[in-house]
Design a protein around this motif. Structure first.
Motif, mmCIF file in Angstrom:
data_model
loop_
_atom_site.group_PDB
_atom_site.id
_atom_site.type_symbol
_atom_site.label_atom_id
_atom_site.label_comp_id
_atom_site.label_asym_id
_atom_site.label_seq_id
_atom_site.Cartn_x
_atom_site.Cartn_y
_atom_site.Cartn_z
ATOM 1 N N LYS A 154 1.619 -2.718 10.074
ATOM 2 C CA LYS A 154 2.192 -3.532 9.095
ATOM 3 C C LYS A 154 0.829 -3.978 8.174
ATOM 4 O O LYS A 154 1.031 -3.931 7.016
ATOM 5 N N ASP A 155 -0.288 -3.951 8.747
ATOM 6 C CA ASP A 155 -1.512 -4.223 7.914
ATOM 7 C C ASP A 155 -1.979 -3.116 6.984
ATOM 8 O O ASP A 155 -2.166 -3.437 5.793
ATOM 9 N N ALA A 156 -1.838 -2.176 7.225
ATOM 10 C CA ALA A 156 -2.025 -0.753 6.651
ATOM 11 C C ALA A 156 -1.069 -0.767 5.333
ATOM 12 O O ALA A 156 -1.463 -0.144 4.304
ATOM 13 N N ARG A 158 0.540 -2.943 3.856
ATOM 14 C CA ARG A 158 0.520 -4.174 2.948
ATOM 15 C C ARG A 158 -0.184 -3.841 1.440
ATOM 16 O O ARG A 158 0.320 -4.581 0.651
ATOM 17 N N ARG A 159 -0.885 -2.720 1.580
ATOM 18 C CA ARG A 159 -1.243 -2.485 0.291
ATOM 19 C C ARG A 159 -0.258 -1.491 -0.568
ATOM 20 O O ARG A 159 -0.446 -1.314 -1.766
ATOM 21 N N LEU A 160 0.885 -1.163 0.203
ATOM 22 C CA LEU A 160 1.809 -0.335 -0.615
ATOM 23 C C LEU A 160 3.014 -0.920 -0.583
ATOM 24 O O LEU A 160 3.845 -0.643 -1.665
#
Length: 243
Positions: A154-156, A158-160
């Motif tokens: 999920k953290d990865a 969030r940039r997309l």
């Protein structure tokens, strides 16, 4: 059934799709994973079975007729033996190894592959890329269990992706009967379980079947699956194959 019908419709428009299969097993996204946080390594199988198994082995004596229940808890033994193998440092690691090397292969992956190929649809599973799986396996438990599960993924993302996609409540994709048995479906299940073939087979305790048919929503497995649907589906399968 749900994947079969979905694949049938999707195949009308495209020939190749990407599937999210494996993300929950690889990144600890299911509800039965958080209870493993901080659990001693030797208690991994006990906690996993309590959270995930449909029902304890001892409860099956009230479901199956005498002569059909094995004395030994075969499925529980499988979990305990698999989880006890060396090479996993934490309880969660041991269970995720079980999920990715046994459960995932014989259920979700096989299901998606069979149902998509039934309609000539190619399904790709990027979350099962071996490099990604190895990387996820090396992540500390806390990174995977964060944010209710799949935390590092999920953290990865969030940039997309927008937050409303990443943080939405977890959804499932079952056919309705998995949760509720009513109407024509209830009639189908009742006919199967009260048929001459079912009575002659004597697989289930008659009093258990009568109780479920009188109140179809009264009994559910650990994960919320309707018990009447489970036994009805098994009986329908046995009859379809003349067993």
């Amino acid at each position: 059934v749900a994947f079969y019908l979905l694949s049938q419709e999707v195949a009308r428009h495209v020939k190749v799709v990407q599937s999210g299969q494996g993300a929950d097993e690889v990144f600890a996204g299911y509800s039965w994973f958080p209870p493993l946080a901080g659990v001693p390594r030797e208690q991994a199988a006990e906690v996993y079975c309590r959270e995930f198994a449909d029902r304890p082995h001892q409860e099956l004596s009230g479901v199956l007729a005498p002569g059909h229940l094995l004395e030994r808890d075969v499925s529980g033994d499988f979990v305990r033996q698999h989880v006890a193998r060396p090479g996993a440092d934490t309880a969660l690691d041991a269970v995720l190894r079980l999920e990715t090397t046994a459960m995932l292969i014989d259920d979700p992956v096989k299901r998606v592959d069979n149902m998509t190929m039934a309609h000539g649809l190619e399904a790709r599973t990027p979350f099962l890329d071996h490099d990604l799986v190895e990387l996820a396996a090396a992540c500390p438990d806390g990174l995977k269990l964060a944010h209710g599960g799949k935390g590092v993924l999920k953290d990865a993302a969030r940039r997309l992706l927008p937050a409303q996609i990443i943080d939405r409540p977890k959804g499932y994709f079952p056919v309705p009967a998995v949760r509720h048995v009513e109407g024509a479906l209830l009639d189908l299940v009742r006919d199967a379980l009260t048929s001459h073939a079912a009575r002659a087979r004597g697989l289930f305790r008659p009093e258990f079947v009568r109780r479920l048919l009188a109140d179809p929503e009264s009994d559910r497995a650990t994960t919320g699956v309707n018990t009447l649907w489970q036994i009805g589906l098994l009986e329908l399968w046995l009859q379809a194959h003349q067993m």
